[in-house]
Each structure stands twice: as structure tokens, then as C-alpha cells.
Design an enzyme around this catalytic site. Sequence first.
Site, PDB file in Angstrom:
ATOM      1  CG  HIS A 182      -1.981  -1.057   1.195  1.00 61.81           C
ATOM      2  ND1 HIS A 182      -2.919  -1.170   0.199  1.00 61.81           N
ATOM      3  CD2 HIS A 182      -2.225  -2.077   2.051  1.00 61.81           C
ATOM      4  CE1 HIS A 182      -3.708  -2.207   0.444  1.00 61.81           C
ATOM      5  NE2 HIS A 182      -3.296  -2.788   1.547  1.00 61.81           N
ATOM      6  CG  ASP A 195      -2.982  -4.187   5.243  1.00 63.09           C
ATOM      7  OD1 ASP A 195      -2.082  -3.323   5.348  1.00 63.09           O
ATOM      8  OD2 ASP A 195      -4.090  -3.945   4.734  1.00 63.09           O
ATOM      9  CD  GLU A 196      -5.574  -5.913   1.654  1.00 64.51           C
ATOM     10  OE1 GLU A 196      -6.690  -6.433   1.547  1.00 64.51           O
ATOM     11  OE2 GLU A 196      -5.374  -4.682   1.463  1.00 64.51           O
ATOM     12  CB  VAL A 197       2.924  -7.623   1.456  1.00 64.15           C
ATOM     13  CG1 VAL A 197       4.220  -7.318   0.697  1.00 64.15           C
ATOM     14  CG2 VAL A 197       2.880  -6.826   2.759  1.00 64.15           C
TER      15      VAL A 197
END
Length: 405
Positions: free
Chosen positions: A161, A221-223
Site C-alpha cells: 500500500h 497487510d496485503e503485501v
Amino acid sequence: RYYDYIFGFYKWPLGSNKVPSAMELQKLEVSVIKNPQCDSFPNITSDESYNLLVKGPVATLTANRVWGVLRGLETFSQLIYQDSYGTFIANESNIVDSPRFPHRGVLIDTSRHFLPVKTILKTLGSYSLSHVYTPNDVRTVIEYARLRGIRILPEFDSPGHTASWGKGQKDILTPCYYAREPSGTFGPINPILNSTYSFLSKLFKEISTVFPDEFIHLGGDEVNFGCWESNLAVQHFMRNKGFGKKIEKLESFYMQRVLDMISAMNKRSIVWQEVYDDEVKLTQGTVVQVWKMGNLHMKLSKVTADGFPVIISAPWYLDVINYGEDWKQYYSVEPLRFAGTPEQKQLVIGGEACLWGEYVDATNLTPRLWPRASAVGERLWSHQEVTDLEDAYRRLTRHRCRMVK
């Protein structure tokens, strides 16, 4: 006006993508063929047609009247974007355009609810893309919250992100590859460069001085591991470190470096649950924020059994819109309904309602957030035995009236 609208604060490239000079767009020439009608008001018969040719080195916009020029400028502004280096790119185009219907309107209701002049002007296009928080803005928010007994915790999410970070910090993002060649895209923060950690150290030192709370949220998160896996330099780094092909070990390497920075600044860290799920070695006292509904109770049992404090968010994603009174499902959550000892349950330090901004802006933030978040607030404030939905409804409706006054 359109110059600011198109370019905002970014009036020079942040790098170079080596665009050939012959393809460089140097200017836009605007021509009005007939009486421009600049001093007139538009009407139902106004000629809004235009021709727009975008091709280097000079783009041309031709219209019969000024009304066509305005429509052409709007189109031109939407053809421009920035690449990963910060260079402005215009799509090569040849457009001959005019409206199908002469009346194309928007109705705003100023009778049922008063709309300030500023709001009306904003609706008509008087706005800026220069969305930057100054240090004074941050101080104002923190002090405003302090006087109301509210804490302000910053989240600087990484290594994923972070696409916007690449606009202002050279080499901070990982170049992605396809078939062993650069794809021209960038992924998460580059975890193999010393310059990355030098930058992050300076960033978090500043953050730690600006925000007085003991916690800093580090995200995690969400790498997108695919970009790391495609990069030959990253692969070489992993082999030298003995990570093999276990990309989670690289994530752990990065997060441990950042967690150590925060500890050295006498701050505590909060991370999203993926950091825990990927078996990153967390420092003692790191808070894990659980946001995934799948196997929620098992996850809470496991995280607390490992001795880590928890913030629960999974049941309270307010950006997920459901038909009807969804506040009831928020209110009915019991945060400690998981298997664990009294000591484990004491590690649940609370919960957090999340309103993510993919489909939320200043126009709809307030009605999306309130009064739905009030149900979460009561669940986290009141005793476990306070669960009567009818009683809660009566209080919630009164509270809503107070908020809208």
C-alpha cells in the site's frame, strides 16, 4: 485553472523515463473559429463542439465557441496522467466531439437542507487536487481531539500500500520484472536497500515527535509478494541471507527492522494480522489488529495464547454496506466469545470500526460512519450483559437526532 487541475503540486518530473524529444508535448494551442461569446451566458443552443488533436510537439484544440473550448479542455485534462517516474504522459488522440443532448444537468436540493455557498461552488467544480496535510493541520487535529478526550494514532502502512510513496522518494519501491525484464511497474517497498531503512528511520523519528500517543500503526497487510519474487536483486539478496525461496522470511526481515526502529524510539507498534500470520518475529507488546472474519474466534485464541495484545476489527467494517439496519449486527458482537483463559481475554484491548476510503470521501463519510459507529462504540463501552436491541434502538435514534442538530 486547468493547469492547476491537471498538475496540482507536481509541476516537475520526479525522475525520467527517457521520452524521445520528438514525442515530447510542449504546448496546447487553442483556437476559436467564430465569435467566441466569452461575455455571454451559455444557453440551450450553445455550440459545444470541438476538435482535439494530441500529438507531439504541439496539441491543438479548435472550437466554434468558447463553450467547445471548455469541453475540450476538460477532455484534454483527462488524457493526462503520471507514470511511475512522475513524468506527465498524454495519450495521443484525435477527437471530434459534440454532445448528443444539449441539456445535461445535475439537480441539487437547497430547500430541504440548506447548502452553503461554498458547497455549491465545490459542486460546480471549484476544488483543488492539492490534498496535503501540513504540520499545522496535524497539530490542530491532535489538539482538537485532546480537548475531547480522544487519541490520535497514525498508521503508515508498509511495505505494501505504498505506491504513492514512490512519487516523492527515489528508489523506495521495488521494481517489478516480467520474463526477467523490467515491467515498468513497481511493487512494495524495496526491503534490500540500506537507503530504505535510512529513509524510514527519519520518517518514524519525525512521526514519533509529532504524534504524542505511545502507539504507531505499521500496517503490514496485503503485501504483493509477486513483485519481490520477480526481482533478480531481491532473489540474490534472499539467497545470501539464507531465506531460500520463502518470501515470508523477507517480509519478516523487513518488519523486524521497522519494529526495532519503533522500539528504539520508545513507542509501541500495531500491525495487521498478516504480519502475525506470516510468522514475523514480533517484539513483546506488539498489538495485532485482527480484521479477517474467517476463523475469527480461532485466530483470537491463537494470538492471545502467544501473548500478544489484540484489537478486533473483523466484525466492524463500516465501508461494507448492507441493506437494512446493519448496526444490529455490529451491536450483537461479543468480543470475548472465543476459547481462552481469563489472562488471554485480558489481552483483547478493544476494537476498531474501519471505514476504508475506496468509495468514501467528504461527500459521504459522515452518513456512512454515523450513527452506525455508535453501535460499535456502545458495544466496546457497555457491560457484556447490555444486549437488548430494542432498548439500544431507542437510544440510538435519540443519539442520531443529537448528532444531526
